[in-house]
Design an enzyme around this catalytic site. Structure first.
Site, PDB file in Angstrom:
ATOM      1  N   GLY A  32      17.444  44.896  73.344  1.00 25.54           N
ATOM      2  CA  GLY A  32      18.388  45.608  72.479  1.00 25.54           C
ATOM      3  C   GLY A  32      18.435  47.099  72.777  1.00 25.54           C
ATOM      4  O   GLY A  32      17.998  47.535  73.841  1.00 25.54           O
ATOM      5  N   HIS A  38      22.032  47.854  80.628  1.00 25.52           N
ATOM      6  CA  HIS A  38      22.194  46.483  80.138  1.00 25.52           C
ATOM      7  C   HIS A  38      23.634  46.009  80.364  1.00 25.52           C
ATOM      8  O   HIS A  38      23.876  44.872  80.746  1.00 25.52           O
ATOM      9  CB  HIS A  38      21.928  46.408  78.629  1.00 25.52           C
ATOM     10  CG  HIS A  38      20.553  46.833  78.218  1.00 25.52           C
ATOM     11  ND1 HIS A  38      20.323  47.942  77.450  1.00 25.52           N
ATOM     12  CD2 HIS A  38      19.343  46.278  78.450  1.00 25.52           C
ATOM     13  CE1 HIS A  38      19.029  48.062  77.217  1.00 25.52           C
ATOM     14  NE2 HIS A  38      18.406  47.063  77.809  1.00 25.52           N
ATOM     15  N   GLN A 154       8.917  43.529  87.487  1.00 28.41           N
ATOM     16  CA  GLN A 154       9.348  42.440  86.598  1.00 28.41           C
ATOM     17  C   GLN A 154      10.289  41.489  87.336  1.00 28.41           C
ATOM     18  O   GLN A 154      10.172  40.257  87.221  1.00 28.41           O
ATOM     19  CB  GLN A 154      10.052  43.045  85.382  1.00 28.41           C
ATOM     20  CG  GLN A 154      10.761  42.033  84.515  1.00 28.41           C
ATOM     21  CD  GLN A 154      11.305  42.662  83.248  1.00 28.41           C
ATOM     22  OE1 GLN A 154      10.566  42.942  82.328  1.00 28.41           O
ATOM     23  NE2 GLN A 154      12.605  42.891  83.189  1.00 28.41           N
TER      24      GLN A 154
HETATM   25  P1  AMP Z   1      15.022  45.961  78.389  1.00 23.89           P
HETATM   26  O1  AMP Z   1      15.926  45.885  77.216  1.00 23.89           O
HETATM   27  O2  AMP Z   1      14.516  47.337  78.675  1.00 23.89           O
HETATM   28  O3  AMP Z   1      13.952  44.894  78.387  1.00 23.89           O
HETATM   29  O4  AMP Z   1      15.933  45.629  79.650  1.00 23.89           O
HETATM   30  C1  AMP Z   1      16.661  44.427  79.739  1.00 23.89           C
HETATM   31  C2  AMP Z   1      17.177  44.282  81.133  1.00 23.89           C
HETATM   32  O5  AMP Z   1      18.004  45.377  81.478  1.00 23.89           O
HETATM   33  C3  AMP Z   1      16.058  44.232  82.193  1.00 23.89           C
HETATM   34  O6  AMP Z   1      16.372  43.258  83.164  1.00 23.89           O
HETATM   35  C4  AMP Z   1      16.087  45.609  82.771  1.00 23.89           C
HETATM   36  O7  AMP Z   1      15.607  45.673  84.106  1.00 23.89           O
HETATM   37  C5  AMP Z   1      17.570  45.917  82.710  1.00 23.89           C
HETATM   38  N1  AMP Z   1      17.785  47.359  82.720  1.00 23.89           N
HETATM   39  C6  AMP Z   1      17.243  48.286  81.896  1.00 23.89           C
HETATM   40  N2  AMP Z   1      17.636  49.526  82.254  1.00 23.89           N
HETATM   41  C7  AMP Z   1      18.448  49.372  83.328  1.00 23.89           C
HETATM   42  C8  AMP Z   1      19.165  50.281  84.172  1.00 23.89           C
HETATM   43  N3  AMP Z   1      19.145  51.600  83.970  1.00 23.89           N
HETATM   44  N4  AMP Z   1      19.882  49.767  85.196  1.00 23.89           N
HETATM   45  C9  AMP Z   1      19.929  48.425  85.405  1.00 23.89           C
HETATM   46  N5  AMP Z   1      19.270  47.528  84.653  1.00 23.89           N
HETATM   47  C10 AMP Z   1      18.539  47.997  83.634  1.00 23.89           C
END
Ligand code: AMP
Length: 291
Positions: A32, A38, A154
């Site tokens: 979220g 995202h 990850q």
């Molecule tokens: P999180 O909500 O931080 O767990 O992220 C959810 C997904 O979004 C994960 O697969 C992250 O790697 C991806 N994500 C978060 N920040 C970025 C970004 N700046 N660019 C691309 N993907 C992202």
């Protein structure tokens, strides 16, 4: 769009889509506080799949006891409005007890890849990630699941997990989305003051310098690490947690760099906020690398 809170409802909706409608399902797992990073995943899921499910779940199992689980930003109303604009079909937003019911005792560990970098600084983090991703994949059984290269370790761990445990889901990794300043977009950037935001620009600057040095012929992993570290240390608000120059597929430490894909992964405290970023050298040789 429907917001689903119950695991059982999520799995029966997904089953119906697969069986009766024979449509492809794309899953975008998130915690979220959605941002452009995202949304780039959501956009690609929308392009590739008939049905798009975005999960919104701040996963307690991937936070250490002294980490920011309690203060992690949560705003499901805002997230829902954004996802409506993106034509998402389902938001899966379970409460914690729905994922970790009383008596929960089964965790998934991806050995080897989980121990270094983020795993060393955040013990148990990847066990939490692998466990929740396993539950999401089992519940929804998506054809595709979308993750960001921003979390490079990850991404590798999830690819390994899916292969090892024979999930019928294709993992799609998409490039890191950045602010104009180069700062990788992250929900944790919300913790930064405006001075810290500016200071955090040094992280991308350091990665760019390392990339340029490699291009000019630097082939010592150690020297690249020193270059990144010393660039970041020029910024008084920043403190390096780790800088690693490693094989982009195995995460093995590299001293002598050749032309295989090389990951430079860094974690930096800016004020009290811990930020991660990475870049890949020789990315043409790695299918879905970014930066
Ligand atoms: P999180 O909500 O931080 O767990 O992220 C959810 C997904 O979004 C994960 O697969 C992250 O790697 C991806 N994500 C978060 N920040 C970025 C970004 N700046 N660019 C691309 N993907 C992202």
């Amino acid at each position: 769009m429907e917001i689903i809170n119950r695991r059982q409802r999520m799995s029966s909706v997904a089953r119906k889509i697969r069986r009766e409608q024979d449509r492809t399902i794309g899953l975008v797992p998130t915690m979220g506080a959605l941002h452009e990073g995202h949304l780039s995943l959501v956009r690609e899921a929308r392009r590739m799949c008939d049905i798009v499910v975005v999960s919104v779940f701040v996963n307690p199992a991937q936070f250490g006891p002294s980490e920011d689980f309690d203060k992690y930003p949560r705003d499901l109303t805002k997230d829902t409005a954004l996802l409506t604009d993106y034509n998402v079909d389902y938001i899966f937003a379970p409460p914690v007890e729905e994922i970790y019911a009383k008596g929960f005792a089964s965790y998934v560990t991806v050995e080897g890849l989980s121990d270094q970098l983020e795993g060393a600084s955040r013990p148990g983090h990847f066990r939490g990630v692998a466990t929740v991703v396993t539950i999401l994949l089992n519940t929804i059984r998506p054809d595709f699941a979308f993750f960001g290269q921003k979390d490079a370790q990850q991404a590798l761990i999830i690819r390994r997990l899916v292969k090892d445990l024979a999930f019928d889901t294709e993992i799609v990794i998409l490039p890191t989305v950045r602010e104009d300043s180069g700062l990788a977009i992250s929900s944790r950037n919300l913790y930064l003051t405006s001075e810290e935001q500016t200071a955090a620009g040094v992280i991308h600057e350091a990665l760019k310098r390392a990339k340029a040095a490699y291009k000019e012929g630097e082939r010592s992993g150690g020297r690249l690490e020193i270059l990144v570290r010393s660039t970041i240390e020029l910024e008084p608000r920043a403190r390096v947690d780790y800088v690693n120059v490693i094989d982009a597929d195995t995460l093995e430490h590299l001293d002598r760099l050749d032309d295989r894909p090389i990951l430079i992964a860094i974690a930096v405290y800016v004020g009290k906020t811990r930020l991660i970023d990475n870049t890949i050298l020789n990315k043409a040789k790695k299918k879905d690398a970014s930066v």
